[in-house]
Design a protein around this motif. Structure first.
Motif, PDB file in Angstrom:
ATOM      1  N   TYR A   1       1.791  -2.112  -7.477  1.00 49.84           N
ATOM      2  CA  TYR A   1       0.627  -2.486  -6.674  1.00 49.84           C
ATOM      3  C   TYR A   1      -0.178  -1.216  -6.410  1.00 49.84           C
ATOM      4  O   TYR A   1       0.366  -0.229  -5.898  1.00 49.84           O
ATOM      5  CB  TYR A   1       1.055  -3.114  -5.348  1.00 49.84           C
TER       6      TYR A   1
ATOM      7  N   LEU B   1      -4.638  -3.111  -0.242  1.00 52.06           N
ATOM      8  CA  LEU B   1      -4.766  -3.757  -1.535  1.00 52.06           C
ATOM      9  C   LEU B   1      -6.246  -4.002  -1.821  1.00 52.06           C
ATOM     10  O   LEU B   1      -7.040  -4.156  -0.891  1.00 52.06           O
ATOM     11  CB  LEU B   1      -4.015  -5.087  -1.533  1.00 52.06           C
TER      12      LEU B   1
ATOM     13  N   VAL C   1       1.823  -7.532   0.837  1.00 52.20           N
ATOM     14  CA  VAL C   1       2.080  -8.118  -0.472  1.00 52.20           C
ATOM     15  C   VAL C   1       2.747  -9.470  -0.245  1.00 52.20           C
ATOM     16  O   VAL C   1       3.938  -9.558   0.049  1.00 52.20           O
ATOM     17  CB  VAL C   1       2.987  -7.206  -1.321  1.00 52.20           C
TER      18      VAL C   1
END
Length: 701
Positions: free
Chosen positions: A438, A449, A474
């Motif tokens: 990620y 993110l 996440v």
């Protein structure tokens, strides 16, 4: 089997130093003049180190509480039980941060210890695989046991843990009924060397995971996984258990806690508490920013606080151990130390509970190195940057009527904005234990993110920069929910793409089996990049203390799991809704914070008695400051207050310490500041976080 309410009990004991006696006619020791025929049950309560002030309750097969007492500083107890007792009994020890269970079948005085291994035995013998339910199951006739069946199950666990017992050169029998001082020596080393997780399943069994703390800092710990109803032969086969290895990984003494480690950790925490008991003017020179008291300097490697570096923080008023330099830090307490693992250089990673004098408690982690005198000294992990990962489950509700809630489970990545040599860290690549990467980008106040479009590709702004999502959660799986009830976790519909910028959805939901396959103490790798670096300027590894729970596990473990245990009351949200600027279906609420100095909230629980919900540890106000002339045309901010366990309401002020200027000189929210949501956050002793969010459903910017 740890609980936040127990942490509160520890906090109270730190600040009040109360001596708690046994209940009714029972006490920690037999009273003077006790008849020779009286029956006394004694033992030690331990989970690695001794557990002080643990309440021990003994219930017989009729469900009657036949004796109660409280443990001494060395974890010992001695309880005279009611003469009318039945011989089959369950013992429950409720302590600062866990609940432990043991069983006894006796008609005479005896010694029975209560620890993590005895709790595992209780899970094996429980009809539901739940050790906490064993006493009720015994009283209802669902479960029966005698000395023979107890011994047989201890033998089963001995076979499962044979590689660990061989490496430690010890026997398990002493942990059951022998003199087993909780000092990290002899059989007590076994308690230091493993971690046991017990999770209920839908089929009235439980899944048991035993992590062996035998790995270095970049090696996954071997894990033994089985259900309480599984036969021994299958457990050994499925987990690759031989006399010296687990899952083909050799268990060696050199990688396990050395003899006396738990006593060393307890001594360090005792010295830390003694340091913080000193007046602040004695502890430090505030003007110079230095630690002066010998009792405090000797806490650190080479007796010098300058040697300490932990996740980018050095000792200072605005960095590591800020309480050293503030009056508010005086009287802080430290305890309940736990060995986590040994680093490759021999340093010891350990966790502990810190409690402020306002009863705010935290489970923290640090690193210590053994000194020449055998005492541990704080050194930190020596990492240049901050970064951590916590498993998290979230219920997301909406202030806008007519919108159903969402349930998410996954991992929350926490990485603040940082620099090196005057260059900003612009990207952090985070790799999970399963090898999934990620890439986090620079947001307004933390690394986040990227915001994804409807095709799940990162969005870019007019300057061709990736747009941040304001979230680093996440989400491995997201499903819809109705009120406080889960839909069927196996058939609940996945959530389609949403325009909410801070709701980062997975392209494809992971299955519950995949989520459950993450290692409990998995290693996440963090690689830090500047705009000019082709290779990472630093690579660091962090280890979780538990894995994320699957949706099915969250459902099966209610109300024990605190997800949705607390919710913000409608009454506390009403003043905000009264500030509604405009609303249109699907676009969300526009709630202005302008000119407010703070916002107040109250919360309540859905958990029925006798269960005790996990208390929230923080209350966060998440908002946006619109900046039309800039790209992107907004800045995100978070205002936060820490909570003590007994709080049911709190006020969150506009804060100057968030990295985003959104308050005026009088502490009032600026023009064009808008509320995005409010979060109640709970955290268990393994670092698992449980979040309740009341969202305004902000549309995509």
């Amino acid at each position: 089997m740890r609980n936040q309410q127990g942490i509160y009990l520890f906090a109270v004991s730190v600040l009040t130093a109360l001596v708690i006696t046994g209940c009714g006619s029972n006490s920690n020791s037999p009273s003077a003049g006790t008849a020779p025929t009286s029956t006394v049950i004694s033992g030690i309560v331990a989970s690695g180190g001794p557990i002080e002030n643990a309440r021990v309750d003994i219930k017989d097969q009729t469900g009657k509480n036949v004796g109660s007492g409280v443990t001494a500083p060395d974890g010992s107890f001695s309880i005279e039980i009611d003469p009318s007792f039945s011989p089959h009994m369950v013992m429950t020890a409720t302590s600062a941060d866990e609940t432990l269970v043991s069983m006894v079948d006796t008609r005479v005085s005896t010694t029975v210890n209560v620890n993590t291994i005895s709790t595992l035995i209780a899970a094996l013998m429980s009809a539901s695989g739940n050790p906490s339910a064993l006493a009720a199951e015994l009283a209802s006739g669902q479960v029966t046991f005698d000395e023979k069946s107890i011994v047989a199950n201890w033998g089963k666990v001995e076979s499962i843990l044979k590689p660990l017992l061989t490496a430690l050169n010890t026997e398990i029998a002493g942990l059951r009924s022998g003199p087993a001082p909780a000092n990290g020596t002899g059989p007590d080393r076994l308690l230091d060397a493993l971690d046991i997780g017990i999770t209920k399943n839908a089929d009235n069994t439980s899944t048991i995971q035993i992590s062996i703390k035998s790995a270095g800092e970049e090696q996954e710990m071997p894990v033994i996984r089985f259900t309480n109803s599984m036969l021994l032969e299958r457990i050994l086969k499925d987990n690759g258990i031989t006399p010296t290895a687990i899952q083909n990984q050799a268990i060696q003494a050199a990688n396990l806690p050395a003899s006396g480690t738990s006593a060393q950790i307890a001594d360090l925490l005792k010295r830390m508490t003694a340091c913080f008991s000193l007046p602040v003017a004695t502890r430090v020179d505030i003007a110079a920013g230095t630690v002066t008291a010998p009792q405090c300097r000797t806490l650190f490697k080479n007796d010098d606080p300058a040697n300490y570096l932990h996740s980018g923080a050095v000792v200072g008023a605005a960095s590591a151990f800020p309480g050293l330099f503030a009056e508010s830090g005086t009287g802080a307490g430290y305890g309940q130390g736990t060995f986590e693992y040994r680093r490759d250089n021999g340093d010891i990673v350990f966790s502990f509970i810190s409690v402020s004098k306002t009863l705010v408690s935290r489970r923290e982690e640090s690193v210590a190195t053994p000194g020449r005198d055998g005492k541990l000294r704080l050194t930190g992990n020596q990492y240049r940057f901050a970064g951590s990962v916590n498993p998290m489950a979230e219920v997301r509700g909406y202030m806008q009527s007519g919108l159903g809630g969402l349930i998410s489970t996954g991992y929350d990545i926490k990485i603040p904005l940082q620099e090196i040599n005057d260059e900003k860290i612009v990207r952090v690549d985070v790799t999970s234990p399963r090898g999934v990467r990620y890439s986090l980008v620079r947001g307004s106040s933390s690394m986040t993110l990227p915001k994804l479009d409807s095709r799940f590709n990162p969005e870019v702004d007019d300057n061709s920069e990736i747009v941040d999502s304001s979230s680093a959660f996440v989400r491995l799986r997201v499903i819809t929910a109705t009120d406080s009830l889960f839909n069927d976790g196996k058939s609940a519909p996945a959530v389609p793409y949403t325009g909410e910028r801070d709701l980062q959805l997975p392209r494809q939901n992971e299955t519950d089996d995949t989520i459950a396959s993450y290692p409990p103490r998995g290693i996440w790798t963090l690689a830090y990049f500047t705009a000019n670096s082709q290779v990472p300027v630093a690579t660091q590894a962090v280890r979780t203390r538990a894995r994320a729970m699957s949706v099915e596990e969250l459902k099966n473990n209610r109300p024990g799991v605190p997800l949705y245990s607390y919710y913000l009351t409608d009454e506390s949200l009403k003043p905000l809704l009264d500030r509604l600027y405009s609303s249109s279906p699907g676009s969300g609420l526009h709630l202005s914070l302008q000119d407010l100095r703070s916002t107040s909230y109250a919360w309540s629980t859905l958990v029925p008695p006798p269960f005790t919900p996990l208390a929230p540890v923080s209350l966060r106000v998440m908002g946006t400051l619109l900046t039309p002339s800039s790209i992107p045309p907004f800045l995100d901010f978070v205002d936060n207050v820490d909570l003590s366990p007994d709080m049911k309401q709190a006020e969150v002020p506009c804060s100057f310490d968030t990295g985003v200027l959104h308050c005026d000189a009088q502490g009032r929210y600026l023009e064009n500041t808008w509320l995005d949501g409010v979060q109640l956050l709970s955290r268990d002793n393994y670092g698992r976080e449980f979040s309740y969010v009341a969202s305004t459903l902000r549309p995509a910017q």
